[in-house]
Enzyme design. Structure first.
Site, PDB file in Angstrom:
ATOM      1  N   ARG A  25     -76.057 -55.016 -26.459  1.00  0.00           N
ATOM      2  CA  ARG A  25     -77.280 -55.619 -26.971  1.00  0.00           C
ATOM      3  C   ARG A  25     -77.129 -56.260 -28.342  1.00  0.00           C
ATOM      4  NH1 ARG A  25     -78.526 -52.105 -23.387  1.00  0.00           N
ATOM      5  NH2 ARG A  25     -76.810 -50.987 -24.330  1.00  0.00           N
ATOM      6  N   THR A  26     -76.575 -55.507 -29.274  1.00  0.00           N
ATOM      7  CA  THR A  26     -76.556 -56.007 -30.656  1.00  0.00           C
ATOM      8  C   THR A  26     -75.713 -57.276 -30.734  1.00  0.00           C
ATOM      9  OG1 THR A  26     -76.805 -53.734 -31.392  1.00  0.00           O
ATOM     10  CG2 THR A  26     -76.126 -55.325 -33.054  1.00  0.00           C
ATOM     11  N   LYS A  48     -52.799 -53.666 -35.503  1.00  0.00           N
ATOM     12  CA  LYS A  48     -51.524 -53.667 -36.238  1.00  0.00           C
ATOM     13  C   LYS A  48     -51.633 -52.901 -37.558  1.00  0.00           C
ATOM     14  CE  LYS A  48     -50.515 -58.352 -34.577  1.00  0.00           C
ATOM     15  NZ  LYS A  48     -50.359 -59.750 -35.031  1.00  0.00           N
ATOM     16  N   ARG A  68     -70.015 -53.823 -37.154  1.00  0.00           N
ATOM     17  CA  ARG A  68     -70.257 -52.472 -36.600  1.00  0.00           C
ATOM     18  C   ARG A  68     -68.934 -51.712 -36.680  1.00  0.00           C
ATOM     19  NH1 ARG A  68     -73.056 -51.094 -30.927  1.00  0.00           N
ATOM     20  NH2 ARG A  68     -74.853 -51.512 -32.268  1.00  0.00           N
ATOM     21  N   HIS A 117     -78.610 -48.334 -38.806  1.00  0.00           N
ATOM     22  CA  HIS A 117     -78.573 -49.492 -37.902  1.00  0.00           C
ATOM     23  C   HIS A 117     -79.854 -50.297 -38.196  1.00  0.00           C
ATOM     24  CE1 HIS A 117     -77.858 -52.032 -34.573  1.00  0.00           C
ATOM     25  NE2 HIS A 117     -77.742 -51.153 -33.593  1.00  0.00           N
TER      26      HIS A 117
HETATM   27  C1  NCD Z   1     -77.471 -47.942 -30.517  1.00  0.00           C
HETATM   28  C2  NCD Z   1     -76.313 -47.796 -31.491  1.00  0.00           C
HETATM   29  O1  NCD Z   1     -75.291 -48.491 -31.353  1.00  0.00           O
HETATM   30  O2  NCD Z   1     -76.469 -47.002 -32.401  1.00  0.00           O
HETATM   31  N1  NCD Z   1     -77.283 -49.011 -29.616  1.00  0.00           N
HETATM   32  C3  NCD Z   1     -77.895 -50.218 -29.882  1.00  0.00           C
HETATM   33  O3  NCD Z   1     -77.460 -50.940 -30.764  1.00  0.00           O
HETATM   34  N2  NCD Z   1     -79.001 -50.531 -29.194  1.00  0.00           N
HETATM   35  C4  NCD Z   1     -77.848 -46.689 -29.824  1.00  0.00           C
HETATM   36  C5  NCD Z   1     -76.804 -45.921 -29.076  1.00  0.00           C
HETATM   37  O4  NCD Z   1     -75.654 -46.344 -28.948  1.00  0.00           O
HETATM   38  O5  NCD Z   1     -77.155 -44.850 -28.581  1.00  0.00           O
END
Ligand code: NCD
Length: 297
Positions: free
Chosen positions: A45-46, A74, A95, A123
């Site tokens: 999603r992100t 590496k 991320r 997040h």
């Molecule tokens: C979340 C995350 O990555 O923290 N996912 C997201 O971005 N919608 C939630 C999760 O992974 O449980």
């Protein structure tokens, strides 16, 4: 402008994003701009909604791809990777499994850094789309809501950023989890300092009929030091249409992906907001990108 944590965003700044997301339109405002995607952890999603948002504003993306296929494999440091990618992109979305990594990256580059999840930390862009969903679908006045936050409150970064954001709106909060997965001390202290009204319980039954929103999260298996500890607690809670029978019109949200904590029998009911919530990632991230890169909003 970096977006690293909801802890340092004011209520006014958050509302500016939410207001802009309401009116942002597809167009060419970010034509010629490039967004760098650095995902050191899995994402559907992100990553896809940031890509979609950027393209809908006429911009483009460059994507590091998986850790396996990049020079991280590496042994390259995060600092070196971001310094290099800054030459290819106008803003960076990061991320990473380590808490604090987006903030660390921001110290090495001048380009704006957007935290797309740092370990069990924060997040913040997920929180903005969560707030947007509550505002559009439940109540314009976030302060009038009673929100239940259920599941892995210990390792869930979406929980940490959402709780600290809702505290700024004075939203009443009920935290529901097995005792092993309670809120971490630092988040509890922040909430106490904020003066928001909150309580912690182990079972949802006692609170659900008073809730406007039940925000459910999966157990973050990948953050458990021992697989055995995860196995002990896995499958310990599940929300279904049966469990919500006497719960009035509570709306159920979830950042997704879900594992088994929401029964699919809820999907076609009035309770389910989670797929619309995921779709809201596009307008909210369009608003964020437009404000960070286009100077509007
Ligand atoms: C979340 C995350 O990555 O923290 N996912 C997201 O971005 N919608 C939630 C999760 O992974 O449980």
């Amino acid at each position: 402008m970096d977006i690293l944590s909801t802890k340092e965003m004011t209520r006014k700044e958050m509302l500016e994003v939410l207001d802009h997301a309401r009116s942002v339109e597809q167009g060419t405002s970010l034509s010629g701009e490039v967004l760098g995607l650095l995902f050191f952890e899995p994402s559907t999603r992100t990553k896809m909604s940031f890509t979609s948002a950027m393209k809908r504003l006429g911009g483009d993306v460059v994507d590091m791809g998986s850790v396996e296929s990049s020079s991280v494999k590496k042994g390259e440091t995060l600092a070196d990777t971001v310094r290099v990618v800054e030459g290819y992109a106008d803003a960076l979305v990061i991320r990473h499994p380590r808490e604090g990594s987006a903030r660390l990256a921001s110290e090495f580059v001048d380009a704006p850094v957007i935290n797309a999840g740092d370990g069990a930390g924060q997040h913040p862009t997920q929180t903005l789309l969560d707030l947007y969903t509550m505002r559009e679908e439940v109540d314009e006045d976030l302060g009038s809501l009673h929100v239940g936050v259920m599941g892995d409150l210990k390792y869930g970064r979406t929980v940490h950023s959402l709780s600290l954001a809702l505290a700024k709106f004075d939203t009443r909060l009920s935290f529901v989890s097995p005792s092993e997965l309670r809120l971490p001390e630092n988040v509890r202290r922040e909430l106490e300092g904020s003066g928001v009204e909150f309580r912690e319980v182990e079972d949802v039954e006692g609170v659900v009929d008073d809730l406007d929103v039940l925000y459910v999260t999966r157990i973050q298996k990948e953050r458990f030091p021992e697989e055995r500890e995860y196995e002990r607690i896995a499958h310990s809670y599940r929300v279904s249409s049966d469990s919500l029978e006497d719960a009035g019109d509570v709306r159920v949200m979830h950042p997704l992906p879900r594992v088994d904590e929401i029964d699919p029998d809820l999907d076609d009911t009035e309770h389910a907001l989670y797929f619309r919530q995921a779709h809201n990632g596009v307008p909210v991230r369009m608003a964020i990108l437009d404000m960070v890169l286009g100077g509007s909003g």
